[in-house]
Scaffold this active site. Structure first.
Site, PDB file in Angstrom:
ATOM      1  CD  GLU A 159      29.635  32.677  49.841  1.00 43.70           C
ATOM      2  OE1 GLU A 159      30.105  31.607  49.408  1.00 43.70           O
ATOM      3  OE2 GLU A 159      28.508  32.756  50.378  1.00 43.70           O
TER       4      GLU A 159
ATOM      5  CD  GLU B 163      25.846  25.912  50.677  1.00 44.92           C
ATOM      6  OE1 GLU B 163      26.503  26.341  51.641  1.00 44.92           O
ATOM      7  OE2 GLU B 163      26.252  25.966  49.500  1.00 44.92           O
ATOM      8  CG  HIS B 164      24.141  30.792  52.360  1.00 46.28           C
ATOM      9  ND1 HIS B 164      24.880  31.706  53.077  1.00 46.28           N
ATOM     10  CD2 HIS B 164      24.974  30.310  51.407  1.00 46.28           C
ATOM     11  CE1 HIS B 164      26.107  31.782  52.578  1.00 46.28           C
ATOM     12  NE2 HIS B 164      26.187  30.941  51.555  1.00 46.28           N
TER      13      HIS B 164
ATOM     14  CG  HIS C 202      25.703  29.834  47.028  1.00 43.61           C
ATOM     15  ND1 HIS C 202      25.726  31.177  47.340  1.00 43.61           N
ATOM     16  CD2 HIS C 202      26.657  29.264  47.808  1.00 43.61           C
ATOM     17  CE1 HIS C 202      26.654  31.408  48.249  1.00 43.61           C
ATOM     18  NE2 HIS C 202      27.236  30.270  48.550  1.00 43.61           N
TER      19      HIS C 202
END
Length: 450
Positions: free
Chosen positions: A156, A79-80, A76
Site C-alpha cells: 500500500e 486497523e488492518h 493504520h
C-alpha cells in the site's frame, strides 16, 4: 429534557446504569439520542424511519498523531489487523457474514481518529453490531496475520508512492509540520512498518482502544434502546466491558502545534504531470472563524465557479484539476491550493495562484461572492445528509471531535451569520501568511523559491 435510564450489568458486578438523553428531534432528520454506558463507552443514534438501511460505526479517538516516531503507522497497521480474526470469527467469517446479507464493511485511519463501519439493511443491524463490536473489542492479532498484513501495508505504501497526486499532499504536510506527528504519513513508512513487532501493536491496541475513547454511532431505521442493548451484549466479557469510567474529553486545542517557517520541498519524479500545493498554516477546527473559512474556500477554489478554477482552467486551460482546501485539527490547520498541470506550465500556474491569493488578501471578496459561498456551504452540508453513512459520521464526529452535536438549523444559522467583513478580515490575515510550496514532478530542489 429529562433523562431516561437504561440498566444492565457491568464487569465490576452489581447493577450498572447507562444514562440516556435526547440530543435533538431535528425536522431535517430524525431523533438523535445519546447513551453513556458505565464503562464510558458512548452510543449515539439517529432514528430515520423512512430509511430501509442502517449505517453503524465504531469510532476510536486514536490516530497517527498519537504514535511515537518508532510507532509511526501503528494505528493504520492495527486497523488492518482487526479484520483478521477474533475468538469468535476468522477473517473470512467477518467479511462473509456481512456480505451474505448484502452489506458492506470498511475502515479508515486519520491523523486523529480511526473508524470501523458497516452498512446493512435495517433487519440485519443486530448482525452488524455483533460483528463490528467483536472485531474492534476482541481481535487476536495472530503473529501470522501480523506478517501477512505487514506485506499488504508495504504494498500500500509503495502504491501510494506511485500516486504523485496523493504524495504531494503528504509532502506539503511535512513541509508545514516537519517532524511533528501531523507531518508524518498515516501509513507509516517502510522504515517504521518493517521492524514493528506484534508486541508493539498489541500494546498500542490495549492501551488506546479503551471504552472511554470509543464512540459508537448508528443512523437509519433503528430503535435507540435496541441498539444500546445489542451493543452491551456484543461487548460483554471483552476488554470494552470494563469498570466504570468517564468518557474521555474531546482532544484539546492547546497547546498550539508549532509549524515550520515557510519552505519549498520538491520530490523529483519523472511524471507526465507536475503536482503542486501552495499553502500555509490555517485555523483549528473549533475556531469560530471556521464558518467564514468555509465561505472563503468555496469562493477561492471550492468549485467550478471559483476564482482559481475560472482563471486557471476555464480561461487559460493551464490545468485540469485546481482547487483549494482547508484541513482542520484540534490544535492546528492547513489552507492550501492544489494544481496538477504540465511541467512546463508550473511557473505560470503558481504565478496566477499567488496573484489571486494576494488580490483576495488585499481587496477581499464581494458581497455577491460571499452570498454564493454561503449558499455552497449550506447546500453541500444538507445534501451531504442524504444517506445514512453521512448522518452516522456526523453523530460520531460531533461527539468525538467537538464534544457536542450542533443541530442542523444551528449550523445553517451560523453560516448565514457570516458577513463580508468576517470573510475579508480572515482572508487578509490568512492569505498574507508566508506560503510553503510542495512539488512532485520532473524538477530539482533549486527550481523553485517560496
Amino acid at each position: 429534557m429529562a433523562a431516561s435510564r437504561d440498566t444492565g450489568a457491568g464487569r465490576s458486578g452489581g447493577t450498572a446504569r447507562a444514562v440516556t438523553r435526547t440530543l435533538s428531534d431535528d425536522p431535517l432528520g430524525g431523533t438523535v439520542r445519546r447513551t453513556v454506558l458505565p464503562s464510558g463507552l458512548r452510543v449515539l443514534t439517529e432514528a430515520i424511519p423512512a430509511m430501509r438501511s442502517v449505517s453503524f460505526g465504531i469510532w476510536v479517538a486514536v490516530g497517527s498523531r498519537d504514535e511515537t516516531g518508532p510507532q509511526a503507522g501503528a494505528a493504520h497497521f492495527l486497523e488492518h489487523l482487526l479484520f483478521k480474526g477474533t475468538h469468535k470469527r476468522n477473517a473470512l467469517e467477518i467479511s462473509s457474514q456481512i456480505e451474505a446479507v448484502g452489506g458492506e464493511t470498511n475502515a479508515f485511519t486519520t491523523k486523529e481518529y480511526t473508524c470501523y463501519y458497516a452498512r446493512v439493511l435495517d433487519e440485519d443491524l443486530p448482525l452488524a453490531i455483533d460483528v463490528m463490536c467483536d472485531l474492534v473489542a476482541d481481535s487476536l492479532l495472530e503473529p501470522a496475520d501480523v506478517e501477512t498484513e505487514r506485506g499488504v501495508i508495504l504494498e500500500e505504501i509503495a502504491m501510494h508512492d506511485d500516486e504523485p497526486g496523493d504524495e504531494v499532499h503528504d509532502l506539503f504536510a511535512r513541509a508545514v509540520y516537519g517532524d511533528h506527528p501531523l507531518g508524518r504519513l498515516i501509513s507509516g513508512t517502510e522504515e517504521t512498518v518493517t521492524p514493528m513487532t506484534r508486541r508493539q501493536i498489541q500494546s498500542f491496541y490495549r492501551r488506546r482502544y479503551t471504552a472511554p475513547q470509543i464512540v459508537i454511532a448508528a443512523a437509519g431505521n433503528l430503535d435507540h434502546a435496541t441498539v444500546v442493548k445489542l451493543v452491551r451484549q456484543a461487548v460483554r466479557g471483552t476488554p470494552l466491558d470494563s469498570d466504570p469510567a468517564t468518557p474521555a474529553p474531546h482532544r484539546e486545542a492547546t497547546p498550539a502545534v508549532r509549524t515550520r517557517l515557510a519552505t519549498t520541498v520538491v520530490e523529483p519524479k519523472e511524471t507526465e504531470q507536475a503536482h503542486v500545493i501552495l499553502g500555509c498554516p490555517g485555523i483549528d477546527r473549533i475556531d469560530e472563524r471556521r464558518f467564514a473559512l468555509g465561505v472563503l474556500n468555496n469562493v477561492l477554489g471550492g468549485g467550478m465557479s471559483s476564482r482559481l478554477f475560472q482563471e486557471i482552467r476555464e480561461q487559460r486551460g493551464l490545468a485540469y484539476s485546481v482547487y483549494s482546501y482547508a484541513s482542520q485539527y484540534a490544535d492546528s490547520g492547513l489552507f492550501a491550493v492544489y494544481a496538477g498541470c504540465a511541467p512546463g506550465k508550473v511557473d505560470e500556474v503558481l504565478a496566477l495562484t499567488r496573484a489571486e491569493l494576494a488580490r483576495v488578501a488585499a481587496e477581499g471578496l464581494t458581497e455577491a461572492e460571499v452570498a454564493r459561498g454561503k449558499g455552497m456551504s449550506k447546500g453541500s452540508f444538507v445534501l451531504g445528509l442524504e444517506d445514512t453513512g453521512s448522518r452516522m459520521s456526523r453523530l460520531a464526529k460531533g461527539e468525538l471531535l467537538y464534544g457536542d452535536l450542533m443541530p442542523v438549523d444551528e449550523l445553517l444559522r451560523r453560516v448565514d451569520e457570516v458577513t463580508v467583513e468576517d470573510v475579508n478580515v480572515l482572508a487578509a490575515e490568512l492569505l498574507s501568511r508566508p506560503m510553503s510550496l510542495a512539488v512532485v514532478g520532473p524538477f530539482g530542489a533549486g527550481d523553485f523559491a517560496v
